[in-house]
Design an enzyme around this catalytic site. Structure first.
Site, short mmCIF file in Angstrom:
data_model
loop_
_atom_site.label_atom_id
_atom_site.label_comp_id
_atom_site.label_asym_id
_atom_site.label_seq_id
_atom_site.Cartn_x
_atom_site.Cartn_y
_atom_site.Cartn_z
N ARG A 62 0.78 -1.36 -0.08
CA ARG A 62 -0.04 -0.05 0.01
C ARG A 62 0.86 1.28 0.01
O ARG A 62 0.60 2.40 -0.70
CB ARG A 62 -1.04 -0.14 1.10
N HIS A 66 0.54 4.35 -2.74
CA HIS A 66 0.24 5.46 -2.31
C HIS A 66 1.48 6.60 -2.86
O HIS A 66 1.03 7.67 -3.22
CB HIS A 66 -0.01 5.88 -0.85
N ASP A 67 2.61 5.97 -2.89
CA ASP A 67 3.83 6.93 -3.22
C ASP A 67 3.64 7.21 -4.72
O ASP A 67 3.87 8.38 -4.92
CB ASP A 67 5.13 6.19 -3.10
N ASP A 74 8.66 8.25 -6.28
CA ASP A 74 9.95 8.89 -5.99
C ASP A 74 10.17 9.06 -4.57
O ASP A 74 11.18 9.77 -3.99
CB ASP A 74 9.72 10.48 -6.62
N ASN A 91 -3.73 9.41 3.63
CA ASN A 91 -2.23 8.58 4.11
C ASN A 91 -2.03 8.15 5.53
O ASN A 91 -1.25 7.46 5.91
CB ASN A 91 -1.00 9.19 3.87
N HIS A 188 -5.73 -6.34 -2.36
CA HIS A 188 -6.41 -6.18 -1.07
C HIS A 188 -6.85 -7.91 -0.87
O HIS A 188 -7.32 -8.01 0.20
CB HIS A 188 -7.88 -5.60 -1.33
N ASP A 240 -9.49 -9.81 2.68
CA ASP A 240 -9.89 -11.12 2.17
C ASP A 240 -10.27 -12.05 3.29
O ASP A 240 -9.41 -12.48 4.19
CB ASP A 240 -8.61 -11.74 1.06
N SER A 243 -8.40 -15.79 3.19
CA SER A 243 -7.06 -15.95 3.24
C SER A 243 -6.17 -14.79 3.11
O SER A 243 -5.49 -14.33 2.40
CB SER A 243 -6.60 -16.80 1.91
N ASP A 248 -3.58 -14.56 -3.29
CA ASP A 248 -4.41 -15.27 -4.25
C ASP A 248 -5.48 -14.62 -4.90
O ASP A 248 -5.65 -13.54 -4.43
CB ASP A 248 -4.66 -16.75 -3.47
#
Length: 325
Positions: A62, A66-67, A74, A91, A188, A240, A243, A248
């Site tokens: 994540r 977000h970067d 960067d 963030n 996710h 999820d 799992s 997966d």
């Protein structure tokens, strides 16, 4: 885009897979002459933290996402400061910074001023997926670190409350299509969220006290048990549900079956184009269909991690990832 062909031999089958050449001045093995152990050093740091807490994998993935969506890939998300990206509302809750700092400290001790924080983050994201039983791929490197980090520029980050059309526009602005959108959101399959970020779907979806009709009855009952109506909302729920720690295709089966946790997850099923992609990934059997998600995820991650990169003499190589030199 130029295309190479990679030959993969598996179970006595020879499969020709087109491999897109990296864009933006990046190349695989960028550090092969300056410090050949760069990627192994990052991998070692990620493994150490992953063994202590496997959920850090989702945090690193994540963090990279977000970067890349603000100022390009960067490392600007890593910079600390009162007006820096890290303090923007989307963030809040990001994690994994200590893993990047650990890897950077080791690299600076071994080869000062060579490996960028942006590359460390891209490599750590890949390693996190691999350690979570997901695909592995060659990450093109050569990114330079940015010198600008402003919370005010984080408005173009996709939000779980937005419509598919709005998310589609934000992805398209970064050169990513519907296939990339669905594929990258498939990350996710690992990770978790707080009840406060989706509890409105359970008790007050349209401010009239009802639940989100797109939720299956079984998911609604399960989520209401995990997220009581009058709690503080800090309970953690796996994105999820079956799992959480395994990378997966099960996430897509959840969406297909009305078990998506975030509203934006379930909305993938409501749009005809994204629903078709979800169907392909969810499938009815494991094996080849699961492999398809693995394959597409590698392609989309390579595209995303090349967004507006700084190379050559642009930017800098930070000595400390949280501070501009």
């Amino acid at each position: 885009m130029e295309i190479n062909v990679l030959i993969v031999i598996s179970l006595s089958l020879i499969i020709l897979i087109p491999v897109a050449k990296p864009q933006g001045g990046l190349k695989t093995g960028f550090y092969s002459s300056t410090y050949p152990k760069a990627e192994a050093t990052v991998r070692s740091a990620v493994e150490t933290h992953f063994k202590n807490d496997p959920t850090v994998a989702a945090g690193l993935l994540r963090l990279h996402f977000h970067d890349c969506f603000v100022e390009g890939c960067d490392g600007s998300i890593l910079i600390k400061g009162s007006s820096a990206e890290i303090n923007a509302l989307p963030n809040l809750g990001l994690r994994g910074f200590e893993v990047i700092d650990d890897a950077k400290a080791q690299l600076e001790a071994l080869c000062p001023g060579v490996v960028s924080c942006a590359d460390i983050l891209a490599l750590a994201a890949r390693d996190s997926v691999d350690l979570s039983d997901g695909p592995n791929w060659a990450v093109p490197t050569g990114r330079r670190d940015g010198r600008v980090s402003l919370a005010s520029k984080a408005s173009n980050l996709p939000s779980p409350l937005e419509s598919i059309d709005t998310q589609r526009s934000k992805f398209a602005a970064k050169g990513l299509n519907d296939q990339d959108l669905v594929t990258l959101v498939g990350a996710h399959t690992i990770g978790q969220t707080d009840c406060r970020f989706f509890r409105y779907r359970l008790y007050n979806f349209t401010t009239t006290g009802n639940s989100d009709p797109s939720l299956s009855q079984s998911a609604l009952t399960q989520f209401q048990t995990m997220c009581p109506k009058n709690s503080d909302g800090t309970e953690q729920v796996a994105l999820d549900k079956d799992s959480q720690l395994k990378f997966d295709e099960n996430y897509f089966k959840n969406v297909r079956n009305g078990n998506g946790v975030l509203e934006s997850d379930q909305r993938l099923w409501g749009d005809p184009t994204t629903r078709d992609i979800v169907k392909k990934y969810a499938g009815t059997i494991r094996g080849l269909l699961g492999f398809r998600f693995d394959y597409e995820f590698k392609k989309s991650m390579t595209k995303m991690s090349s967004i507006e990169v700084k190379t050559g003499t642009q930017g800098e190589i930070r000595k400390i990832c949280s501070k501009i030199n």
